[in-house]
Design an enzyme around this catalytic site. Structure first.
Site, short mmCIF file in Angstrom:
data_model
loop_
_atom_site.label_atom_id
_atom_site.label_comp_id
_atom_site.label_asym_id
_atom_site.label_seq_id
_atom_site.Cartn_x
_atom_site.Cartn_y
_atom_site.Cartn_z
CD GLU A 81 -3.10 -0.44 0.00
OE1 GLU A 81 -3.19 0.56 -0.28
OE2 GLU A 81 -4.02 -1.60 -0.37
CD GLU A 112 4.67 -21.31 11.36
OE1 GLU A 112 4.87 -21.36 12.55
OE2 GLU A 112 3.69 -21.10 10.72
#
Length: 273
Positions: A81, A112
Site C-alpha cells: 500500500e 515457517e
C-alpha cells in the site's frame, strides 16, 4: 523472565457453538475493543522503532517486513500500500513471507519452520546495514523470522519485531521489539483475530508516521499518491482546487500534466512567481 504464550491461553468464552449469531458477534466485538488499548501500551516501543526506520530510510535504506501465515500477509499488505498511497518506490518497503509469494494465498506446509530460508530471502535483496528488518509473529516463536533476525544482528542490521506475547524468543533477538499483549483469542489460539488486528494497527502506525516524517504528506493530504484510478484522480483534482483556488477544469489539466498533486501545485506556484 518467563515466556508465557498468552495468545495460546484458553478463550475467555466457552461453548461458542451454542451461541447465537448475535451473541457471537457481540462477544467478538467485546474482545476486539481491547486491542487499541493494548496497542496504546506499546506506543513507546513503536516510537523507538519508527525513529530508527526514518533515520535509515532518509539515508537511502529500505524497510523489510518478514512473517509467516497471517503475519506475513499483513506485512505484505502494508508494504504494497505504500507506493500508491505515498508515491514511493516499490523497493522502499518490502514484505517477505515464509514459503514465497505462493504462500500469500495458500499455506505452505512447514515453511515457517526453516531456520535458514529467512536470511536467504533477505540476501536476494542484497540486504545491508543501511536497511531495517521487522519480524512479525503473533506468537514470537516463528523460526523463519527469528533466525533471519539473528543473522541481521550478526551483520549490524537494525532489527525490530511486532509480537503479541511478552519476552518471546522473537523479542529477545530484536533490537527494537514491539509487544502488543492482546491476551487470549475468542477462538483459542486463532491469532488471525485480535493479534492480527493489533499487528495491522501497528503496521499502519509505522508506515504512516514514517512516510509523514519523510515528507510524503502535506497538511493531511496524500500529495504524492499515485493516480491509479478515477477515484484518486478525482481526489487529486479536488486537492489542487482547494490548495491553489482554481477551477476543476484547470486543476484536472494540471494534474494530468504534472502527474501528482505535489508537482501540479509546485509548478503552478512557480509560474506565478
Amino acid at each position: 523472565m518467563s515466556f508465557i504464550k498468552t495468545t495460546e491461553q484458553d478463550s475467555n468464552h466457552n461453548h461458542l457453538e451454542k451461541m447465537s449469531v448475535s451473541e457471537l458477534l457481540k462477544n467478538i466485538n467485546e474482545e476486539d475493543k481491547t486491542v487499541p488499548f493494548a496497542v496504546e501500551n506499546a506506543l513507546p516501543q513503536i516510537e523507538a522503532l519508527v525513529h530508527q526506520i526514518v533515520s535509515k530510510l532518509k539515508d537511502g535504506g529500505r524497510l523489510f517486513y518478514m512473517g509467516a501465515g497471517t503475519s506475513g500477509r499483513l506485512g505484505i499488505v502494508d508494504a504494497s500500500e505504500c507506493p500508491p498511497t505515498f508515491g514511493v518506490s516499490h523497493d522502499l518497503v518490502i514484505g517477505l513471507i515464509a514459503g514465497g509469494d505462493s504462500a500469500i494465498r495458500k499455506a505452505v506446509e512447514f515453511a515457517e519452520d526453516s531456520t535458514t530460508q529467512g536470511w536467504k530471502d533477505l540476501q536476494d535483496y542484497t540486504i545491508s546495514p543501511k536497511d531495517v528488518v521487522v519480524g512479525i509473529a503473533a506468537s514470537g516463536t516463528t523460526p523463519y523470522v527469528i533466525s533471519a533476525l539473528e543473522k541481521c544482528n550478526e551483520n549490524n542490521i537494525v532489527t525490530g519485531c511486532i509480537t503479541c506475547n511478552h519476552n518471546s524468543p522473537l523479542s529477545q533477538v530484536s533490537k527494537y521489539p514491539i509487544e502488543v499483549i492482546v491476551g487470549p483469542e475468542f477462538v483459542t489460539g486463532s491469532s488471525r483475530m485480535k493479534a492480527g488486528t493489533a499487528q495491522k494497527l501497528v503496521l499502519n502506525m509505522i508506515t504512516t508516521s514514517t512516510m509523514i516524517q519523510l515528507g510524503h504528506v502535506k497538511g493531511n493530504k496524500m500529495v504524492d499518491m499515485q493516480l491509479s484510478n478515477n477515484k484518486l484522480v478525482d481526489r487529486g483534482t479536488k486537492m489542487i482546487m482547494k490548495e491553489i483556488n482554481v477551477s476543476e477544469e484547470e486543476a484536472l489539466h494540471l494534474l494530468n500534466q504534472h502527474k501528482s498533486v505535489r508537482n501540479a501545485v509546485k509548478h503552478y506556484n512557480d509560474g506565478r512567481k
